[in-house]
Scaffold this active site. Sequence first.
Site, PDB file in Angstrom:
ATOM      1  N   CYS A  97      -4.321  -1.641  -1.983  1.00 41.65           N
ATOM      2  CA  CYS A  97      -4.515  -0.184  -2.128  1.00 41.65           C
ATOM      3  C   CYS A  97      -5.234  -0.013  -3.309  1.00 41.65           C
ATOM      4  O   CYS A  97      -5.144  -0.435  -4.344  1.00 41.65           O
ATOM      5  CB  CYS A  97      -3.200   0.478  -2.487  1.00 41.65           C
ATOM      6  SG  CYS A  97      -3.274   2.093  -2.907  1.00 41.65           S
TER       7      CYS A  97
ATOM      8  N   CYS B  94     -10.917   2.848   0.033  1.00 41.43           N
ATOM      9  CA  CYS B  94      -9.453   3.260   0.110  1.00 41.43           C
ATOM     10  C   CYS B  94      -9.432   2.458   1.423  1.00 41.43           C
ATOM     11  O   CYS B  94      -9.972   2.119   2.238  1.00 41.43           O
ATOM     12  CB  CYS B  94      -9.536   4.641   0.260  1.00 41.43           C
ATOM     13  SG  CYS B  94      -7.603   5.068   1.110  1.00 41.43           S
TER      14      CYS B  94
ATOM     15  N   GLU C 109      -3.075   8.511   8.418  1.00 36.89           N
ATOM     16  CA  GLU C 109      -1.552   8.233   8.805  1.00 36.89           C
ATOM     17  C   GLU C 109      -0.982   9.007  10.023  1.00 36.89           C
ATOM     18  O   GLU C 109      -0.058   8.618  10.361  1.00 36.89           O
ATOM     19  CB  GLU C 109      -0.782   8.870   7.441  1.00 36.89           C
ATOM     20  CG  GLU C 109      -1.105   8.066   6.161  1.00 36.89           C
ATOM     21  CD  GLU C 109      -0.113   6.923   6.106  1.00 36.89           C
ATOM     22  OE1 GLU C 109       0.806   6.846   6.480  1.00 36.89           O
ATOM     23  OE2 GLU C 109      -0.783   5.714   5.484  1.00 36.89           O
TER      24      GLU C 109
ATOM     25  N   ASP D 294       1.070  -1.333  -0.079  1.00 38.64           N
ATOM     26  CA  ASP D 294       0.010   0.183   0.129  1.00 38.64           C
ATOM     27  C   ASP D 294       1.009   1.032   0.082  1.00 38.64           C
ATOM     28  O   ASP D 294       2.104   0.994   0.102  1.00 38.64           O
ATOM     29  CB  ASP D 294      -0.893   0.107   1.350  1.00 38.64           C
ATOM     30  CG  ASP D 294      -1.706   1.115   1.384  1.00 38.64           C
ATOM     31  OD1 ASP D 294      -2.584   1.562   0.345  1.00 38.64           O
ATOM     32  OD2 ASP D 294      -1.568   1.890   2.350  1.00 38.64           O
ATOM     33  N   SER D 295       0.222   2.458  -0.191  1.00 42.31           N
ATOM     34  CA  SER D 295       0.972   3.513  -0.035  1.00 42.31           C
ATOM     35  C   SER D 295       1.638   3.774   1.315  1.00 42.31           C
ATOM     36  O   SER D 295       2.515   4.730   1.406  1.00 42.31           O
ATOM     37  CB  SER D 295       0.180   4.828  -0.580  1.00 42.31           C
ATOM     38  OG  SER D 295      -1.009   4.979   0.351  1.00 42.31           O
TER      39      SER D 295
ATOM     40  N   HIS E 178      -7.174   2.831   3.742  1.00 41.90           N
ATOM     41  CA  HIS E 178      -7.043   3.542   5.042  1.00 41.90           C
ATOM     42  C   HIS E 178      -8.491   3.665   5.918  1.00 41.90           C
ATOM     43  O   HIS E 178      -8.433   3.908   6.778  1.00 41.90           O
ATOM     44  CB  HIS E 178      -6.692   4.924   4.770  1.00 41.90           C
ATOM     45  CG  HIS E 178      -5.090   5.131   4.263  1.00 41.90           C
ATOM     46  ND1 HIS E 178      -4.663   4.394   3.264  1.00 41.90           N
ATOM     47  CD2 HIS E 178      -4.028   5.415   5.198  1.00 41.90           C
ATOM     48  CE1 HIS E 178      -3.373   4.700   3.167  1.00 41.90           C
ATOM     49  NE2 HIS E 178      -3.045   5.190   4.258  1.00 41.90           N
TER      50      HIS E 178
HETATM   51  N1  DGL Z   1      -4.696   3.364   0.945  1.00 41.16           N
HETATM   52  C1  DGL Z   1      -4.807   3.676  -0.416  1.00 41.16           C
HETATM   53  C2  DGL Z   1      -6.022   3.267  -1.051  1.00 41.16           C
HETATM   54  O1  DGL Z   1      -6.803   2.402  -0.984  1.00 41.16           O
HETATM   55  C3  DGL Z   1      -3.930   4.925  -0.750  1.00 41.16           C
HETATM   56  C4  DGL Z   1      -4.363   6.121  -0.225  1.00 41.16           C
HETATM   57  C5  DGL Z   1      -3.275   6.981  -0.742  1.00 41.16           C
HETATM   58  O2  DGL Z   1      -2.236   6.848  -0.603  1.00 41.16           O
HETATM   59  O3  DGL Z   1      -3.779   8.159  -1.224  1.00 41.16           O
HETATM   60  O4  DGL Z   1      -6.268   4.112  -2.141  1.00 41.16           O
END
Ligand code: DGL
Length: 284
Positions: free
Chosen positions: A77, A188, A156, A14-15, A190
Site C-alpha cells: 500500500c 497506489c 473497491e 493493504d487497506s 489499486h
Molecule cells: N492501495 C492503497 C495505496 O496504495 C490505499 C488506498 C486507500 O486506502 O486509500 O495507497
Amino acid sequence: MSSIDSQKPIALFDSGLGGLTVLAELRRRLPNEQFIYLGDTARTPYGSKSRDTIRRYSLECAHFLTKHDIKLLVVACNTASSFALDIVQQQCTVPVIGTIEPAARAACSVSSGGRIGIIATEATVQSNVFRNTMEKMRPGAFFYSKECPLLVPFVEQGIVTGPLIEQVIEMYLASLKSLSIDTLVLGCTHYPMLQVALQNFFGASVTLIDCASTTADEVKEYLLQQHLTREKSVSSTNQKSYLQKPGDLFFVTDSGLRFKHLAAQFLEDPVVEVLNIESFEKGL
Ligand code: DGL
C-alpha cells in the site's frame, strides 16, 4: 536466516483490494511461495486518513501478520508505505519492503525526458514522499503530482472500465495530461487495476509505472540475494520435486464474502477461503 526460513510464507497488507495487484505480480514471479494477505477492508480507504491514523492501522496490520511466522513483510500500500514504512521496519523483526522506492526508481530510469507524473491518494500526495525520493534519484527532472481520491472507491466496487471511470479519470487527470508528461507513476496499489483505462486516456506516448510490478520485482530480487526463495527438495526416490506448497491465506477486517467476490476479478486463481478478523483489539 537459514534454509528453514526460506520455507516460511511472505505476508502483505493493504487497506483493501489494492494489494491484490501486488500479490498477482508476486505469484507470477515466485510461484513456489506461500503468501498471506491482509486487506483492512473495514477501514479502507487509508488515503483520506491522517498520518497518525495511517501509522496506527499499518502497525496493527503488521503486528497481526508477523504473528504468522513469516520470512518477509510487504507493505503493499503506497499510503501506508509513505507514512509508516519506517515505524513498521523498526517494530518488526522480519525484513519489510514497501512500494515507493521500487516505483520511483523505475520511473526515474525509464523517463525519456524527465517529465514524470505521479497519481496517488490524497495522503500519499500530501506526504511528498514520491517527489522527495525521485528528486534525489533524478535531479533536474520535473514532477507533477495529482491526488485522485475517488479512484480507490471505484476499484473497491469493481468498476475499472466503462464510462463512469472514464469520466472520473478525465475529471482528475485532464490537467496532468496537458503537461506533456512522458512517464506516469501509478502511486497506489489499486491503480494497476485501472491500467487499461489510464493507458487509453494518456495514450501510448506515456509510460505507465505499475507499482505492483516494481514492488514484486524488488521482492524477488531481495529473496534471491538473501537465498530465501522457497526451494525445490530432493524426494526419497532421488528425483527432484517441489515441496508441497501450502495454499495462500486471506484475511480481511470486513465481510469475507464481498472480498472473495471482488478478488475473483483481479486474481487468476480463485480465493478459496477468506477469514474475517473482527477486531485487532481481540488479538486474533
Ligand atoms: N492501495 C492503497 C495505496 O496504495 C490505499 C488506498 C486507500 O486506502 O486509500 O495507497
